[in-house]
Design a protein around this motif. Structure first.
Motif, short mmCIF file in Angstrom:
data_model
loop_
_atom_site.label_atom_id
_atom_site.label_comp_id
_atom_site.label_asym_id
_atom_site.label_seq_id
_atom_site.Cartn_x
_atom_site.Cartn_y
_atom_site.Cartn_z
N UNK A 646 13.71 -62.48 -5.01
CA UNK A 646 13.29 -63.30 -3.88
C UNK A 646 13.63 -64.77 -4.11
N UNK A 647 13.54 -65.22 -5.35
CA UNK A 647 13.86 -66.62 -5.64
C UNK A 647 15.34 -66.90 -5.50
N UNK A 648 16.19 -65.87 -5.66
CA UNK A 648 17.64 -66.08 -5.60
C UNK A 648 18.20 -65.99 -4.19
N UNK A 649 17.40 -65.62 -3.20
CA UNK A 649 17.91 -65.45 -1.84
C UNK A 649 18.13 -66.81 -1.18
N UNK A 650 19.31 -66.95 -0.58
CA UNK A 650 19.61 -68.17 0.18
C UNK A 650 19.30 -67.98 1.67
N UNK A 651 19.60 -66.82 2.21
CA UNK A 651 19.34 -66.54 3.63
C UNK A 651 18.88 -65.10 3.78
N UNK A 652 18.14 -64.85 4.85
CA UNK A 652 17.70 -63.51 5.20
C UNK A 652 18.12 -63.27 6.65
N UNK A 653 18.97 -62.23 6.85
CA UNK A 653 19.43 -61.88 8.19
C UNK A 653 18.59 -60.70 8.69
N UNK A 654 17.81 -60.94 9.75
CA UNK A 654 16.99 -59.90 10.35
C UNK A 654 17.73 -59.35 11.57
N UNK A 655 18.20 -58.10 11.48
CA UNK A 655 19.00 -57.49 12.54
C UNK A 655 18.04 -56.84 13.55
N UNK A 656 18.08 -57.32 14.79
CA UNK A 656 17.22 -56.80 15.86
C UNK A 656 18.08 -56.11 16.90
N UNK A 657 17.91 -54.81 17.03
CA UNK A 657 18.62 -54.05 18.05
C UNK A 657 17.84 -54.15 19.36
N UNK A 658 18.51 -53.77 20.46
CA UNK A 658 17.85 -53.80 21.76
C UNK A 658 16.62 -52.90 21.80
#
Length: 691
Positions: A646-658
């Motif tokens: 968790x400390x090494x994450x730069x970005x989190x992409x949350x994929x939201x479908x319809x």
């Protein structure tokens, strides 16, 4: 962005079920103990009914009072006051209604000190003062005052065991309050008017003394007053006005003389002088001279130099020029004489003004004292007039009230007793008993036979032997199911490649928009920076393997070194799709697999073990760090990310479908509670990715 319609990704949810959460079992539990629940409900209803019998009957009567702080403006001297705040004014009146000044009058008038329910109650005091205090305290406790919303209306409520007595006391309190408010306002006006009248004589004497002092000082120093100004100041002002007028006339005449002298030497300049600056004779001669010049010019172009007509025209022009010059010289001489006279007048006016200013400066100390006396007189006169006007207004207002409290609703004897109805208390006690018994049964069943973790896991399913078409489905089975699958040969250096056939099911169509997202991500990457991105799905379907693979593949096609990591330990779908031959014993090797269809892309399969070594330290076979690390986190609500990752994450992409609209809030809350930051929501619609 629409999902690939030819492939369906259905994650294996391992939901845990327990007996209290099973609705069928819960219904059976309550049915078996229905008699116990009904018995507890009856007991609680009986207790509530008994408590209602012990509560003494009482009645509440309410009277409504409109405070009306503005009152009735019947006199011209009733000047409107400043607007009052509703809350503060109503609160003040509530304290006045329950004050001793109002309630003590009711105690005396109604002789409540001899009432057994007020002053004569146990213990009985022999003296009247003690009984009066006891009655006052009892009446204050039985009285309640409340404002109606944000209005100037208050409700005065009185509680008593007799409905007639409650209504009578409520009306008495409202009437007594109105009388007290009128008396208070009249007393304020009377005391204020008396104080102002006592000072009027002193203020009038001060004004008269100041006026006499000003007139005596003027007579002593011979100071005249013309239109509110001293005579010497008026003369100085007139002299300055005359000097300004003479200066303007001198400047105008000087300019005119200069123009006339130039016109005598230059006949063309004479044409530019305005008519208002010349005499009528000069204007007429100038016009005749210009006409003669024009006629001479015309004849000179059509006739010979010795023609008699041309000679006559020239002679006429010269004659007009001589006459015009004579007129200009005479006008210039007259203007010069007038200029000299104006200059003499200006000099005399200047000397006169200087003399007046000298006299004014010498008398300045005298004028300073005079102005001081005048200012004092004006100040005393303004104060005296204000006091005189206000005293007259207060004398007119005596007997009237600036406020007009009105009783808009008199209290009536209530027909029913106050408090909750006995039937409502009986029903409430019974319902509380039923809920209490049901809750006790559920808690007892929950803690008596709580299942273990092994009992809560779904039993492994029995599957037929896999064939060539079902290898991928076998790879999607949970780890517990794979123990029955045939053994897989160990991975060696020669077969550490993700075959292109295994990536076809994950490959997106050309127009689905991952290339645009890849360019957006690649534009901010630095070489060998190990920029780490986690891709998670909003749920409930696990679409993160599809998104993570296509994002990593498109970034790798742009020439970036990319590492794709499967960290969805709860559902390692990406590993099952890319490495169907990957055995359960190989999870701890952490080998990187080259993707056959995409250069610069390597894949790290799922690993249940936690390690302290961060992914940022990962290098390829050449010992170089990756430019981008894409991590498949699975469904956001089921992801369990180690703190080191968790400390090494730069970005989190949350994929939201319809279809995931209802799960987006739960996903965001789960990620934020897990300490995730820099969360970017990417919508997957049929028109493309929106990020």
């Amino acid at each position: 962005m629409a999902m690939n319609e030819t492939t369906s990704y259905e994650p294996h949810y391992r939901e845990q079920t327990s007996r209290p959460n099973n609705l069928i079992r819960l219904a059976a539990l309550l049915w078996r103990n229905a008699l116990f629940i009904l018995l507890i409900g009856i007991i609680c209803a009986a207790l509530a009914f008994g408590a209602s019998l012990l509560i003494p009957n009482y009645y509440i009567a309410t009277s409504q009072i409109l405070l009306d702080p503005e009152g009735s403006r019947v006199l011209e001297s009733d000047l409107p006051g400043q607007p009052r705040a509703v809350d503060s004014h109503v609160l003040n009146q509530q304290y006045i209604i329950t004050s001793a000044q109002v309630l003590s009058r009711i105690v005396e008038n109604e002789k409540l000190y001899d009432d057994p329910k007020f002053g004569a109650a146990d213990p009985v005091y022999p003296d009247k003062e003690s009984r009066s205090n006891l009655a006052l305290d009892a009446l204050r406790k039985a009285t309640s005052v409340a404002a109606v919303g944000k209005s100037f209306i208050v409700n005065v409520s009185v509680k008593s065991d007799s409905p007639q007595r409650a209504a009578e006391l409520a009306n008495l309190i409202a009437t007594t309050y109105s009388q007290v408010r009128v008396e208070m306002n009249s007393d304020v006006l009377r005391r204020t008017g008396g104080g102002l009248a006592a000072q009027l004589d002193q203020l009038r004497k001060a004004v008269e003394d100041g006026d006499r002092a000003v007139q005596a000082y003027r007579a002593e120093h011979n100071l005249a007053d013309i239109q509110g100004r001293p005579d010497i100041e008026q003369r100085v002002a007139d002299a300055n006005t005359e000097i300004s007028r003479l200066s303007a006339a001198v400047a105008e005449n000087e300019a005119l003389v200069a123009e006339l002298n130039r016109a005598r030497n230059d006949r063309q300049y004479l044409r530019s002088i305005p008519d208002t600056s010349l005499t009528p004779a000069i204007i007429s001669l100038r016009a005749r001279y210009q006409e003669s010049r024009e006629e001479e010019s015309v004849q000179a172009t059509s006739l010979g130099a010795q023609h008699p007509s041309l000679q006559a025209a020239r002679a006429r022009t010269q004659s007009l020029a001589s006459i015009l010059d004579e007129q200009l010289r005479n006008f210039s001489t007259a203007t010069s004489s007038n200029l000299a006279r104006l200059k003499n007048q200006l000099a005399l006016s200047t000397s006169n003004a200087d003399a007046l200013k000298t006299n004014l400066n010498s008398d300045e100390q005298t004028m300073v004292r005079l102005r001081e006396l005048q200012r004092k007189l004006e100040s005393d006169r303004a104060v005296y007039e204000a006091f005189l006007l206000r005293t007259k207004q207060l004398s007119e207002q005596q007997g009237t009230s600036s406020e007009n409290p009105q009783i808009i609703s008199s209290a009536e004897p209530p027909l029913r007793k106050a408090g909750p109805p006995r039937a409502l208390m009986l029903a409430g006690g019974g319902i509380f008993g039923l809920i209490l018994a049901a809750g006790l049964l559920i808690l007892r069943d929950q803690f008596r036979d709580e299942p273990s973790e092994l009992q809560m896991v779904r039993a492994p399913q029995k599957l037929p032997a896999p064939d060539a078409d079902s290898d991928r489905e076998a790879a999607l089975l949970p780890t517990s199911d794979k123990t029955n699958a045939p053994p897989v040969p160990p991975v060696t250096k020669s077969n550490r490649i993700v075959r292109e056939a295994d990536t076809k099911a994950l490959a997106a169509a050309a127009g689905e928009g991952f290339d645009g997202l890849a360019r957006f991500v690649s534009s901010s990457l630095k070489p060998s920076a190990s920029h780490t991105i986690m891709v998670v799905s909003a749920g409930p379907k696990n679409r993160s393997p599809y998104s993570a693979f296509n994002l990593a593949a498109d970034v790798a096609r742009l020439g970036r070194r990319v590492l794709l990591v499967d960290r969805a330990t709860h559902d390692p779908l990406l590993t099952a799709m890319l490495l169907p031959e990957h055995g359960p014993g190989e999870a701890g090797t952490r080998e990187f697999y080259d993707v056959e269809s995409t250069p610069y892309l390597q894949f790290s399969p799922a690993d249940d073990r936690e390690t302290s070594k961060a992914l940022r330290d990962a290098v390829d076979e050449n010992g170089e760090a990756f430019d981008l690390i894409v991590i498949d986190g699975g469904v956001a609500a089921k992801s369990r990310i180690h703190s080191s990752l968790r400390r090494d994450l730069d970005d989190v992409f949350l994929m939201q479908h319809e279809d995931d609209t209802g799960s987006i809030v739960i996903a965001l809350v789960t990620l934020e509670e897990s300490g995730m930051e820099n969360i970017k929501v990417i919508r997957m619609t049929r028109s493309g990715l929106q990020y």
